[in-house]
Design a protein around this motif. Sequence first.
Motif, PDB file in Angstrom:
ATOM      1  N   ALA A 251       1.050  -1.140   0.113  1.00 38.02           N
ATOM      2  CA  ALA A 251      -0.131   0.091   0.056  1.00 38.02           C
ATOM      3  C   ALA A 251       0.915   1.246  -0.013  1.00 38.02           C
ATOM      4  CB  ALA A 251      -0.883  -0.015   1.077  1.00 38.02           C
ATOM      5  N   GLU A 252       0.419   2.237  -0.772  1.00 33.86           N
ATOM      6  CA  GLU A 252       1.160   3.396  -1.043  1.00 33.86           C
ATOM      7  C   GLU A 252       0.126   4.687  -0.174  1.00 33.86           C
ATOM      8  OE1 GLU A 252       2.156   6.830  -4.282  1.00 33.86           O
ATOM      9  OE2 GLU A 252       1.591   4.889  -4.950  1.00 33.86           O
ATOM     10  N   PRO A 253       0.708   5.183   0.888  1.00 33.01           N
ATOM     11  CA  PRO A 253      -0.243   6.049   1.562  1.00 33.01           C
ATOM     12  C   PRO A 253      -0.367   7.273   0.685  1.00 33.01           C
ATOM     13  CG  PRO A 253       1.565   5.345   3.029  1.00 33.01           C
ATOM     14  CD  PRO A 253       1.969   4.803   1.588  1.00 33.01           C
ATOM     15  N   LEU A 254      -1.525   7.882   0.387  1.00 35.26           N
ATOM     16  CA  LEU A 254      -1.960   9.022  -0.392  1.00 35.26           C
ATOM     17  C   LEU A 254      -2.459  10.270   0.419  1.00 35.26           C
ATOM     18  CD1 LEU A 254      -4.091   7.357  -3.194  1.00 35.26           C
ATOM     19  CD2 LEU A 254      -1.752   7.659  -3.227  1.00 35.26           C
ATOM     20  N   GLY A 256      -4.112  12.341   3.947  1.00 35.18           N
ATOM     21  CA  GLY A 256      -5.406  12.555   4.865  1.00 35.18           C
ATOM     22  C   GLY A 256      -6.800  12.517   4.240  1.00 35.18           C
ATOM     23  N   ARG A 257      -7.153  12.364   3.270  1.00 37.72           N
ATOM     24  CA  ARG A 257      -8.273  12.327   2.447  1.00 37.72           C
ATOM     25  C   ARG A 257      -8.379  11.269   1.546  1.00 37.72           C
ATOM     26  NH1 ARG A 257      -8.529  18.045  -0.204  1.00 37.72           N
ATOM     27  NH2 ARG A 257      -7.298  18.551   1.686  1.00 37.72           N
ATOM     28  N   PRO A 258      -9.770  10.669   1.313  1.00 36.77           N
ATOM     29  CA  PRO A 258      -9.977   9.575   0.316  1.00 36.77           C
ATOM     30  C   PRO A 258      -9.617  10.088  -0.934  1.00 36.77           C
ATOM     31  CG  PRO A 258     -12.037   9.985   1.876  1.00 36.77           C
ATOM     32  CD  PRO A 258     -10.791  11.266   1.977  1.00 36.77           C
ATOM     33  N   PRO A 259      -8.960   9.091  -1.586  1.00 37.52           N
ATOM     34  CA  PRO A 259      -8.483   7.889  -1.457  1.00 37.52           C
ATOM     35  C   PRO A 259      -7.517   7.986  -0.623  1.00 37.52           C
ATOM     36  CG  PRO A 259      -7.830   8.027  -3.345  1.00 37.52           C
ATOM     37  CD  PRO A 259      -8.571   9.126  -3.189  1.00 37.52           C
ATOM     38  N   PHE A 260      -7.409   6.878   0.690  1.00 41.05           N
ATOM     39  CA  PHE A 260      -6.269   7.139   1.605  1.00 41.05           C
ATOM     40  C   PHE A 260      -4.880   6.507   1.228  1.00 41.05           C
ATOM     41  CE2 PHE A 260     -10.300   7.819   4.066  1.00 41.05           C
ATOM     42  CZ  PHE A 260      -9.900   8.561   4.769  1.00 41.05           C
ATOM     43  N   SER A 261      -4.965   5.010   0.189  1.00 40.46           N
ATOM     44  CA  SER A 261      -4.021   4.588   0.268  1.00 40.46           C
ATOM     45  C   SER A 261      -4.294   3.919  -1.446  1.00 40.46           C
ATOM     46  CB  SER A 261      -3.576   3.538   0.956  1.00 40.46           C
ATOM     47  OG  SER A 261      -4.694   2.494   1.158  1.00 40.46           O
ATOM     48  N   ARG A 262      -3.101   3.616  -2.045  1.00 37.13           N
ATOM     49  CA  ARG A 262      -3.342   3.035  -3.327  1.00 37.13           C
ATOM     50  C   ARG A 262      -2.686   1.526  -3.147  1.00 37.13           C
ATOM     51  NH1 ARG A 262      -2.021   6.920  -7.218  1.00 37.13           N
ATOM     52  NH2 ARG A 262      -4.510   7.272  -6.966  1.00 37.13           N
ATOM     53  N   VAL A 263      -3.361   0.593  -3.504  1.00 41.37           N
ATOM     54  CA  VAL A 263      -3.045  -0.881  -3.119  1.00 41.37           C
ATOM     55  C   VAL A 263      -2.827  -1.756  -4.426  1.00 41.37           C
ATOM     56  CG1 VAL A 263      -3.749  -3.175  -1.920  1.00 41.37           C
ATOM     57  CG2 VAL A 263      -4.429  -0.804  -1.086  1.00 41.37           C
ATOM     58  N   THR A 264      -1.347  -2.311  -4.399  1.00 40.03           N
ATOM     59  CA  THR A 264      -1.238  -3.224  -5.663  1.00 40.03           C
ATOM     60  C   THR A 264      -0.964  -4.450  -4.963  1.00 40.03           C
ATOM     61  OG1 THR A 264      -0.004  -1.357  -6.677  1.00 40.03           O
ATOM     62  CG2 THR A 264       0.579  -3.627  -7.336  1.00 40.03           C
ATOM     63  N   LEU A 265      -1.654  -5.478  -6.118  1.00 41.90           N
ATOM     64  CA  LEU A 265      -1.353  -6.995  -5.549  1.00 41.90           C
ATOM     65  C   LEU A 265      -0.359  -7.539  -6.645  1.00 41.90           C
ATOM     66  CD1 LEU A 265      -2.870  -9.410  -4.452  1.00 41.90           C
ATOM     67  CD2 LEU A 265      -4.279  -9.615  -6.354  1.00 41.90           C
ATOM     68  N   TYR A 266       0.177  -8.253  -6.103  1.00 43.64           N
ATOM     69  CA  TYR A 266       1.338  -8.846  -6.766  1.00 43.64           C
ATOM     70  C   TYR A 266       1.470 -10.441  -6.960  1.00 43.64           C
ATOM     71  CZ  TYR A 266       3.686  -4.409  -6.488  1.00 43.64           C
ATOM     72  OH  TYR A 266       4.256  -3.043  -6.447  1.00 43.64           O
ATOM     73  N   LEU A 267       1.786 -11.146  -7.736  1.00 46.61           N
ATOM     74  CA  LEU A 267       2.061 -12.596  -7.664  1.00 46.61           C
ATOM     75  C   LEU A 267       3.378 -12.528  -7.383  1.00 46.61           C
ATOM     76  CD1 LEU A 267       1.677 -15.392  -8.146  1.00 46.61           C
ATOM     77  CD2 LEU A 267       1.869 -15.407 -10.474  1.00 46.61           C
ATOM     78  N   ALA A 268       4.094 -13.241  -6.554  1.00 41.23           N
ATOM     79  CA  ALA A 268       5.622 -13.356  -6.448  1.00 41.23           C
ATOM     80  C   ALA A 268       5.901 -14.636  -6.116  1.00 41.23           C
ATOM     81  CB  ALA A 268       5.850 -12.215  -5.208  1.00 41.23           C
ATOM     82  N   ASP A 269       7.384 -14.971  -6.369  1.00 42.88           N
ATOM     83  CA  ASP A 269       7.887 -16.126  -5.987  1.00 42.88           C
ATOM     84  C   ASP A 269       9.342 -15.741  -5.069  1.00 42.88           C
ATOM     85  OD1 ASP A 269      10.623 -16.418  -7.363  1.00 42.88           O
ATOM     86  OD2 ASP A 269       9.086 -15.737  -9.105  1.00 42.88           O
ATOM     87  N   HIS A 270       9.665 -16.355  -4.192  1.00 41.52           N
ATOM     88  CA  HIS A 270      10.766 -16.219  -3.311  1.00 41.52           C
ATOM     89  C   HIS A 270      11.895 -17.162  -3.411  1.00 41.52           C
ATOM     90  CE1 HIS A 270      12.412 -15.196   0.895  1.00 41.52           C
ATOM     91  NE2 HIS A 270      12.732 -14.099  -0.004  1.00 41.52           N
ATOM     92  N   LEU A 271      12.270 -17.421  -4.772  1.00 47.00           N
ATOM     93  CA  LEU A 271      13.017 -18.448  -4.940  1.00 47.00           C
ATOM     94  C   LEU A 271      14.623 -18.006  -4.910  1.00 47.00           C
ATOM     95  CD1 LEU A 271      11.580 -19.993  -8.052  1.00 47.00           C
ATOM     96  CD2 LEU A 271      11.397 -20.689  -5.762  1.00 47.00           C
ATOM     97  N   ASN A 272      15.686 -18.865  -4.174  1.00 48.59           N
ATOM     98  CA  ASN A 272      16.928 -18.322  -4.124  1.00 48.59           C
ATOM     99  C   ASN A 272      16.939 -17.045  -3.252  1.00 48.59           C
ATOM    100  OD1 ASN A 272      18.018 -20.422  -5.917  1.00 48.59           O
ATOM    101  ND2 ASN A 272      17.584 -19.016  -7.455  1.00 48.59           N
ATOM    102  N   SER A 273      15.977 -16.926  -2.170  1.00 49.33           N
ATOM    103  CA  SER A 273      16.077 -15.669  -1.042  1.00 49.33           C
ATOM    104  C   SER A 273      15.739 -14.425  -1.699  1.00 49.33           C
ATOM    105  CB  SER A 273      17.302 -15.819  -0.380  1.00 49.33           C
ATOM    106  OG  SER A 273      17.384 -17.015   0.376  1.00 49.33           O
ATOM    107  N   GLU A 274      15.364 -14.611  -3.170  1.00 50.88           N
ATOM    108  CA  GLU A 274      15.185 -13.076  -3.851  1.00 50.88           C
ATOM    109  C   GLU A 274      13.657 -13.209  -4.282  1.00 50.88           C
ATOM    110  OE1 GLU A 274      17.651 -12.694  -7.070  1.00 50.88           O
ATOM    111  OE2 GLU A 274      19.744 -12.469  -6.012  1.00 50.88           O
TER     112      GLU A 274
END
Length: 381
Positions: A251-254, A256-274
């Motif tokens: 979430a990216e805060p925007l 003190g008034r609506p909209p309050f944050s911008r939310v991004t949904l990701y698909l992610a893997d964590h292979l080799n600790s990255e």
Amino acid sequence: MNKFVLAILGLVGGLSLVATDSLPARVTPFFPGIPAPVWSGEGVALGGSLNAIAIDGFEQPHVVLVDAENDRLFYARRRSGGWEVEDIAPFPVVAPPADLAVDLSLNPNDDTPYVAYVNAAEDKLYLGHLPADEWQWEPLGAGGRLLSVRIDASGNIHIVLLSGQTIRYLLRQNGVWNEEAIGEPDAYVWNLFLALDQDGRPQVAGTGANGSFHAVREGLNDWRVEPLAVANIEGFTLFLGSDPYFLLTEAEPLGGRPPFSRVTLYLADHLNSEWHKRPLWTDDDWYVESDLAASDTLPEDDDALHIVFYDAQGRPHYVIAPPQGPLRGERPFEFGMGEISLALDSTGRPYVAHHDGAQLIVSTRKTIRFEQAVYLPVGLR
């Protein structure tokens, strides 16, 4: 951005519409004689804002759903003649409503359904199964929330839930239950997920006041817990039986008034600790409802991650994500609310359980071949 709507003529004797989704992905065109995706849905029963779905060895869906108005838990399965719906247990709905306090799994050896749920009025966890014509239930101690149940190829039953500040893991092996605690107590956990690897060993991921984590069971009362430097885990599965994949939100805060944050949904893997993240959707002031599954038993070229989620306006999205290559997005139905659940059959065909505000609907995707195709550009705002 522009979308194209595909008008398909021929087999159905009329006009059908299939719209590609506005994901940051390449749109694959359809041509006569090439399979085209078509979604259809069936109403199952009233209620269903809490639900779970599984597919048996005959490629038939099973669902469990909560009728919140009548405080009842229902189980339904699809047969050749339609849906068979059964009232199986009381499900007292307290305020606030139960938080993912029910789940469904099928024994892969004989398709016996197992339902785990929490009776909030009693604060007890129950596990039931249907060996023949009558449900059999057993209590398993204190209740909780964020509940998952899985059954491995040996018939062992794995359950994870949050009770108070403790993440509990329960294993029934050779008819004997064993219980363990995962990690340290957490003041509040808001997401928790369970998956089994190819050898039936559990892995758990979640997010709470202590941060996000990924835990792997290495033996009796032995969990390797790895803190993850990500904001929120919204989904978790294992690809090819071993590789962890996550749905994440940031979430990216925007201000003190609506909209309050911008939310991004990701698909992610964590292979080799990255971390390797692929954005799926961005919306303002968005509380994500989503599910994630892997079709990794198919020919190699067809292996993929499958994702369903609602955007902030309640519009559903279905995404096919090969490990390599572009995302492919579709709109499987018009609108939904509450929990959305996803399961895949042995061919990778998706089944989605969703609530339209009144009843539970199960939608599925199939491909058919049409005789003619015409592309019509549609301007979207």
